[in-house]
Design a protein around this motif. Structure first.
Motif, PDB file in Angstrom:
ATOM      1  N   THR A  27     -15.759   9.485  -0.020  1.00 42.94           N
ATOM      2  CA  THR A  27     -14.404   8.962  -0.141  1.00 42.94           C
ATOM      3  C   THR A  27     -14.072   8.186   1.122  1.00 42.94           C
ATOM      4  O   THR A  27     -14.313   8.658   2.227  1.00 42.94           O
ATOM      5  N   MET A  28     -13.481   7.007   0.950  1.00 45.68           N
ATOM      6  CA  MET A  28     -13.243   6.120   2.081  1.00 45.68           C
ATOM      7  C   MET A  28     -11.753   5.911   2.299  1.00 45.68           C
ATOM      8  O   MET A  28     -10.968   5.820   1.351  1.00 45.68           O
ATOM      9  N   PHE A  29     -11.359   5.840   3.573  1.00 43.72           N
ATOM     10  CA  PHE A  29     -10.008   5.462   3.931  1.00 43.72           C
ATOM     11  C   PHE A  29      -9.929   3.952   4.082  1.00 43.72           C
ATOM     12  O   PHE A  29     -10.863   3.316   4.577  1.00 43.72           O
ATOM     13  N   THR A  30      -8.812   3.353   3.691  1.00 45.83           N
ATOM     14  CA  THR A  30      -8.518   1.970   4.042  1.00 45.83           C
ATOM     15  C   THR A  30      -7.183   1.959   4.765  1.00 45.83           C
ATOM     16  O   THR A  30      -6.284   2.740   4.442  1.00 45.83           O
ATOM     17  N   GLU A  31      -7.048   1.088   5.749  1.00 48.00           N
ATOM     18  CA  GLU A  31      -5.818   1.007   6.523  1.00 48.00           C
ATOM     19  C   GLU A  31      -5.342  -0.437   6.589  1.00 48.00           C
ATOM     20  O   GLU A  31      -6.140  -1.373   6.709  1.00 48.00           O
ATOM     21  N   THR A  32      -4.014  -0.611   6.502  1.00 55.29           N
ATOM     22  CA  THR A  32      -3.391  -1.922   6.591  1.00 55.29           C
ATOM     23  C   THR A  32      -2.298  -1.880   7.643  1.00 55.29           C
ATOM     24  O   THR A  32      -1.430  -1.014   7.599  1.00 55.29           O
ATOM     25  N   LEU A  33      -2.355  -2.821   8.585  1.00 54.24           N
ATOM     26  CA  LEU A  33      -1.362  -2.907   9.651  1.00 54.24           C
ATOM     27  C   LEU A  33      -0.403  -4.045   9.336  1.00 54.24           C
ATOM     28  O   LEU A  33      -0.821  -5.178   9.096  1.00 54.24           O
ATOM     29  N   SER A  34       0.905  -3.710   9.337  1.00 55.01           N
ATOM     30  CA  SER A  34       1.934  -4.706   9.045  1.00 55.01           C
ATOM     31  C   SER A  34       2.926  -4.770  10.197  1.00 55.01           C
ATOM     32  O   SER A  34       3.121  -3.785  10.921  1.00 55.01           O
ATOM     33  N   ASP A  35       3.579  -5.945  10.340  1.00 53.56           N
ATOM     34  CA  ASP A  35       4.600  -6.067  11.367  1.00 53.56           C
ATOM     35  C   ASP A  35       5.965  -5.697  10.795  1.00 53.56           C
ATOM     36  O   ASP A  35       6.077  -5.261   9.641  1.00 53.56           O
ATOM     37  N   ALA A  36       7.016  -5.857  11.595  1.00 49.98           N
ATOM     38  CA  ALA A  36       8.356  -5.427  11.186  1.00 49.98           C
ATOM     39  C   ALA A  36       8.867  -6.188   9.972  1.00 49.98           C
ATOM     40  O   ALA A  36       9.698  -5.667   9.214  1.00 49.98           O
ATOM     41  N   GLU A  37       8.372  -7.408   9.758  1.00 49.11           N
ATOM     42  CA  GLU A  37       8.811  -8.206   8.604  1.00 49.11           C
ATOM     43  C   GLU A  37       7.956  -7.953   7.366  1.00 49.11           C
ATOM     44  O   GLU A  37       8.159  -8.579   6.333  1.00 49.11           O
ATOM     45  N   GLY A  38       6.997  -7.065   7.480  1.00 45.85           N
ATOM     46  CA  GLY A  38       6.130  -6.761   6.344  1.00 45.85           C
ATOM     47  C   GLY A  38       4.912  -7.649   6.229  1.00 45.85           C
ATOM     48  O   GLY A  38       4.159  -7.547   5.247  1.00 45.85           O
ATOM     49  N   ASN A  39       4.692  -8.522   7.205  1.00 44.66           N
ATOM     50  CA  ASN A  39       3.505  -9.367   7.172  1.00 44.66           C
ATOM     51  C   ASN A  39       2.266  -8.538   7.496  1.00 44.66           C
ATOM     52  O   ASN A  39       2.242  -7.808   8.491  1.00 44.66           O
ATOM     53  N   VAL A  40       1.250  -8.636   6.659  1.00 46.44           N
ATOM     54  CA  VAL A  40      -0.007  -7.929   6.909  1.00 46.44           C
ATOM     55  C   VAL A  40      -0.782  -8.682   7.977  1.00 46.44           C
ATOM     56  O   VAL A  40      -1.113  -9.864   7.805  1.00 46.44           O
ATOM     57  N   ILE A  41      -1.061  -8.019   9.103  1.00 42.97           N
ATOM     58  CA  ILE A  41      -1.749  -8.711  10.199  1.00 42.97           C
ATOM     59  C   ILE A  41      -3.162  -8.180  10.441  1.00 42.97           C
ATOM     60  O   ILE A  41      -3.943  -8.825  11.141  1.00 42.97           O
ATOM     61  N   ALA A  42      -3.508  -7.027   9.869  1.00 42.38           N
ATOM     62  CA  ALA A  42      -4.878  -6.527  10.030  1.00 42.38           C
ATOM     63  C   ALA A  42      -5.187  -5.536   8.919  1.00 42.38           C
ATOM     64  O   ALA A  42      -4.316  -4.775   8.480  1.00 42.38           O
ATOM     65  N   VAL A  43      -6.442  -5.554   8.462  1.00 41.98           N
ATOM     66  CA  VAL A  43      -6.904  -4.655   7.403  1.00 41.98           C
ATOM     67  C   VAL A  43      -8.263  -4.103   7.807  1.00 41.98           C
ATOM     68  O   VAL A  43      -9.091  -4.825   8.376  1.00 41.98           O
ATOM     69  N   HIS A  44      -8.474  -2.832   7.508  1.00 44.43           N
ATOM     70  CA  HIS A  44      -9.805  -2.246   7.730  1.00 44.43           C
ATOM     71  C   HIS A  44     -10.226  -1.547   6.442  1.00 44.43           C
ATOM     72  O   HIS A  44      -9.692  -0.495   6.081  1.00 44.43           O
ATOM     73  N   ASP A  45     -11.159  -2.154   5.734  1.00 40.43           N
ATOM     74  CA  ASP A  45     -11.627  -1.602   4.464  1.00 40.43           C
ATOM     75  C   ASP A  45     -13.111  -1.895   4.275  1.00 40.43           C
ATOM     76  O   ASP A  45     -13.541  -2.358   3.223  1.00 40.43           O
ATOM     77  N   ASP A  46     -13.872  -1.605   5.298  1.00 35.74           N
ATOM     78  CA  ASP A  46     -15.303  -1.903   5.317  1.00 35.74           C
ATOM     79  C   ASP A  46     -16.091  -0.745   4.716  1.00 35.74           C
ATOM     80  O   ASP A  46     -16.201   0.324   5.311  1.00 35.74           O
ATOM     81  N   THR A  47     -16.648  -0.949   3.535  1.00 31.79           N
ATOM     82  CA  THR A  47     -17.393   0.120   2.871  1.00 31.79           C
ATOM     83  C   THR A  47     -18.663   0.490   3.627  1.00 31.79           C
ATOM     84  O   THR A  47     -19.219   1.566   3.420  1.00 31.79           O
TER      85      THR A  47
END
Length: 459
Positions: free
Chosen positions: A294-314
């Motif tokens: 089972t894998m975790f994925t993480e998404t980093l967003s700023d205060a306006e909800g803009n996605v600025i980074a994603v980590h979903d490397d299988t």
């Protein structure tokens, strides 16, 4: 007579002419002050000509019939200015994730370009910390340019920097721009402290763990607590961010769902004190039916909800929780078949196949023989239970290990022995295989004559 003179205004913008003879004159601006361009032009782009009449009294004559000793004429000049706004091409913000192909778009807004004239904007990305040119992953300077023809005195043009930036996390890149016309410098915008020209390169990585085992080993159960520790780089201290985590089946790529059919999701809002740091994203899940990885994925967003980074490397093992699984195949240790001769020296060899173990960690597989008819532990000729174990350290997540059960099977003919196995790591049971109906786990105990050729299962 004629009067043909080039006049220069003072700092206050006035021209003093001691005496002009009676007659008509033409006044035309031929050159703007340093840093300005003439914008008072006709349809052909030429500077507007102003007609002047001086009467026989040496006074300026106006269209309404009045006259004055001073003539005021307004000519329009525009300053040459250039400002830039740099953003990450993916996020549209001043923050972008480090990646193999990183693009920064610098929008250059200008005033003071001459319509119909060709210009070139040349840009270079600078390292805000050192003030020197930033270098890409190959060690080269990061440059870009675009050529355009001005349609008006004001406008904008994009300069796009595309480069390899996987190793630039934590850097702040500042776009410096130089505009040229006919090979000559026209204007420059280069301010290392200009936040509008700056893009911060950020990144995140994760390490998944099970607090109970202290590593990435998952234990199937109705209530399992897991933690994903997210390390971040390049964030703005004091700014507001949100980390959003999901759980994914690494084989299918599908989100894991709870009993109500909802995806497991956790959000953690935070304001980092420094650009680099870490935070924990906790989960509590029903893992009773989970097996595999089972894998975790993480998404980093700023205060306006803009996605600025994603980590979903299988392919990132640190993102995964491994749920061990074992299967077993039991045979007579003497000849490898499913008939075990009742006698003083009986041996059952159980080959335990395992999956999703953590290489380099020590495991213990422990087994017990069960009486299929009663569901209770099988007793040997002396009335003792029959058990065995093996300790091993796997080199890879999947493999096999043999467990040998040696016992006195005298008088046990007619019984069916089923092997139950348990896999333990650091004193914690992480997987079991216990199925009385599993034929692969079962051996038949037979009388010696029943094991002879032609009877029972062939030897």
């Amino acid at each position: 007579g004629t009067y043909d003179e080039e006049l220069v205004t003072g700092e206050d913008g006035t021209i003093s002419v001691p005496y002009l003879e009676h007659g008509s004159y033409h006044l035309q601006e031929t050159s703007a002050p340093e840093g300005y361009v003439i914008t008072d032009v006709d349809e052909e782009g030429n500077s507007v000509v102003h007609d002047i009449t001086v009467n026989d009294q040496g006074m300026f004559e106006h269209e309404d019939g009045t006259m004055s000793a001073v003539l005021e004429i307004t000519v329009e000049n525009m300053p040459k200015t250039m400002g830039t706004t740099a953003t990450d091409a993916s996020t549209g913000t001043h923050e972008g994730q480090a990646r193999g192909e990183l693009s920064i778009v610098d929008v250059v807004e200008y005033t003071g370009c001459i319509p119909g004239t060709e210009y070139t904007v040349e840009g270079i990305l600078m390292d805000a910390e050192t003030g020197e040119p930033a270098l890409d992953d190959e060690g080269g300077e990061i440059t870009a340019q675009t050529t355009f023809t001005a349609e008006d005195f004001t406008g904008s043009v994009e300069v796009i920097f595309t480069f390899s930036g996987a190793d630039l996390a934590g850097k702040k890149l500042v776009a410096f721009e130089t505009m040229t016309c006919e090979g000559e410098e026209y204007m420059v915008h280069a301010d290392i402290d200009d936040e509008g020209q700056t893009v911060a390169v950020v990144d995140i990585s994760t390490t998944a763990s099970n607090p109970e085992t202290g590593d990435a080993t998952g234990i199937a159960g109705e209530s399992l607590e897991l933690v994903d520790t997210v390390e971040y780089t390049g964030l703005t201290p004091g700014a507001s961010y949100k980390m959003t985590g999901h759980l994914v089946d690494s084989e299918t790529g599908e989100l894991l769902l709870d009993g109500s059919g909802n995806a497991y999701v956790q959000e953690v809002a935070f304001e980092p004190e420094e650009g680099e740091g870490s935070l924990e994203v906790p989960f509590e899940i029903d893992a009773s039916s989970l097996s595999g990885k089972t894998m975790f994925t993480e998404t980093l967003s700023d205060a306006e909800g803009n996605v600025i980074a994603v980590h979903d490397d299988t392919a990132d093992a640190n993102q995964s929780i491994y749920f061990p699984m074992i299967r077993t195949t039991a045979v007579d240790g003497a000849d490898g078949d499913k008939n075990l001769v009742a006698g003083e020296s009986a041996t059952v060899v159980d080959t335990v196949s395992y999956e999703n173990l953590i290489p380099g960690k020590e495991y213990v597989v422990s087994g017990v023989l069960m009486d299929k008819a009663t569901g209770e532990p099988l007793k040997d000729a002396q009335g003792n239970g029959v058990s065995a174990s093996a300790t091993f350290t796997p080199d890879s997540p999947d493999g096999e290990i043999e467990v040998a059960f040696e016992f006195d099977a005298t008088g046990l003919a007619g019984k069916s022995a089923v092997v139950f196995e348990s896999l333990v790591k650091d004193g914690i049971e992480v997987a079991t295989h216990a199925d009385l109906e599993d034929e692969a786990q079962t051996v038949e105990i037979v009388e010696p004559d029943e094991a002879a050729p032609g009877k029972g299962y062939p030897k």
